[in-house]
Design an enzyme around this catalytic site. Sequence first.
Site, PDB file in Angstrom:
ATOM      1  N   GLY A 172       7.260   0.344   3.356  1.00 59.07           N
ATOM      2  CA  GLY A 172       7.512  -0.697   4.353  1.00 59.07           C
ATOM      3  C   GLY A 172       8.396  -0.249   5.504  1.00 59.07           C
ATOM      4  N   GLU A 225      10.149  -2.524  -5.919  1.00 58.24           N
ATOM      5  CA  GLU A 225      10.736  -3.820  -5.554  1.00 58.24           C
ATOM      6  C   GLU A 225      11.031  -4.647  -6.801  1.00 58.24           C
ATOM      7  OE1 GLU A 225       7.697  -4.937  -2.734  1.00 58.24           O
ATOM      8  OE2 GLU A 225       8.391  -3.326  -1.416  1.00 58.24           O
ATOM      9  N   ASN A 252      -1.734  -3.892  -1.973  1.00 55.02           N
ATOM     10  CA  ASN A 252      -0.669  -4.658  -2.612  1.00 55.02           C
ATOM     11  C   ASN A 252      -0.179  -5.668  -1.567  1.00 55.02           C
ATOM     12  OD1 ASN A 252       1.600  -5.660  -3.841  1.00 55.02           O
ATOM     13  ND2 ASN A 252       2.760  -3.732  -3.785  1.00 55.02           N
ATOM     14  N   LYS A 294       1.792  -8.039  -1.898  1.00 52.06           N
ATOM     15  CA  LYS A 294       3.173  -8.492  -2.116  1.00 52.06           C
ATOM     16  C   LYS A 294       3.231 -10.021  -1.963  1.00 52.06           C
ATOM     17  CE  LYS A 294       4.750  -3.961  -0.835  1.00 52.06           C
ATOM     18  NZ  LYS A 294       5.808  -3.095  -0.315  1.00 52.06           N
ATOM     19  N   SER A 345       3.862   3.405   3.422  1.00 54.86           N
ATOM     20  CA  SER A 345       3.472   3.481   4.830  1.00 54.86           C
ATOM     21  C   SER A 345       2.179   4.276   5.037  1.00 54.86           C
ATOM     22  CB  SER A 345       4.610   4.052   5.684  1.00 54.86           C
ATOM     23  OG  SER A 345       5.749   3.209   5.601  1.00 54.86           O
ATOM     24  N   HIS A 384       6.632  -1.493  -9.825  1.00 56.11           N
ATOM     25  CA  HIS A 384       6.878  -1.309  -8.394  1.00 56.11           C
ATOM     26  C   HIS A 384       8.385  -1.294  -8.145  1.00 56.11           C
ATOM     27  CE1 HIS A 384       6.955  -1.943  -4.103  1.00 56.11           C
ATOM     28  NE2 HIS A 384       5.683  -1.572  -4.071  1.00 56.11           N
ATOM     29  N   GLU A 401       5.351   6.302  -5.293  1.00 54.63           N
ATOM     30  CA  GLU A 401       5.771   5.629  -4.063  1.00 54.63           C
ATOM     31  C   GLU A 401       7.243   5.923  -3.805  1.00 54.63           C
ATOM     32  OE1 GLU A 401       3.095   2.016  -3.141  1.00 54.63           O
ATOM     33  OE2 GLU A 401       4.738   1.373  -4.393  1.00 54.63           O
TER      34      GLU A 401
HETATM   35  P1  PGA Z   1       3.715  -0.121   2.426  1.00 51.76           P
HETATM   36  O1  PGA Z   1       3.946  -0.563   0.903  1.00 51.76           O
HETATM   37  O2  PGA Z   1       2.338   0.421   2.512  1.00 51.76           O
HETATM   38  O3  PGA Z   1       3.912  -1.399   3.215  1.00 51.76           O
HETATM   39  O4  PGA Z   1       4.755   0.899   2.725  1.00 51.76           O
HETATM   40  C1  PGA Z   1       3.452   0.193  -0.152  1.00 51.76           C
HETATM   41  C2  PGA Z   1       3.796  -0.464  -1.466  1.00 51.76           C
HETATM   42  O5  PGA Z   1       4.941  -0.915  -1.633  1.00 51.76           O
HETATM   43  O6  PGA Z   1       2.944  -0.546  -2.377  1.00 51.76           O
END
Ligand code: PGA
Length: 251
Positions: free
Chosen positions: A174, A98, A9, A11, A214, A96, A168
């Site tokens: 992140g 976010e 992803n 982003k 992560s 997601h 998640e």
């Molecule tokens: P990350 O993000 O691996 O940077 O923690 C995962 C995601 O939001 O899909």
Amino acid sequence: MRKNIVAGNWKMNKTLQEGLALATELNAALAGSELNCDVVIGTPYIHLASVSAAIDTTKIGVAAQNCANKASGAYTGEISVSMIKSTGAKYVILGHSERREYYAETSAILNEKVALTLAEGLTPIYCCGEALEVRNANQQNAYVKNQLEETVFNLSADDFQKIVIAYEPIWAIGTGVTASTEQAQDTLAYIRTIIAEKFGQEIAEGTSILYGGSCNAKNAAELFSQPDIDGGLIGGASLKVEDFKAIIDAF
Ligand code: PGA
């Protein structure tokens, strides 16, 4: 059908030129190797067509990170699932955290997006997961159950079998804090249990459930060794071919 999947992803990262370079580098790195998982990259919308044309899409599936909740028409700035499909993309990441948090995506909106994605024959990668205060109160199972009951548990059994679930935990995204292998396995096992209660054991066993948050080159192998973890949704570590390939090779 249950598969091992490593999905990137990206982003809101990479210009078109940078994204194309990343995708072609990944394509070259995977060429000629036997993979033990499906590989997906979730790019920004504007990269989808160019990336799809530049890589072997039989080896690397391309995903959008969102879609409109309407099929077409006067919705300035929106991107429909049929447009996404026309680029060659095969997946849409939906729900997601976010998008839920920063763009006010509700279960009602997500139901529309999942339905439109399925109607175009694309695969939703449907995200769920709790915030830190929910985890600290040990309410993560109830929280995730509610997220699924309000959305994809309303699908027919036939349609449910076409989706991929990604768990998640928001506190692990992140942040560099990964859910422990045990926390990730326990929650994914719980999700599989409630899928079985809703749709039956066979469908639960056939559902691909990914962990995200992560996940990186160092922890992927241990996470993926767990019985209920069928792969990962990878943010930061999908932006470097070396890291992303190491996660793919963890299977
Ligand atoms: P990350 O993000 O691996 O940077 O923690 C995962 C995601 O939001 O899909």
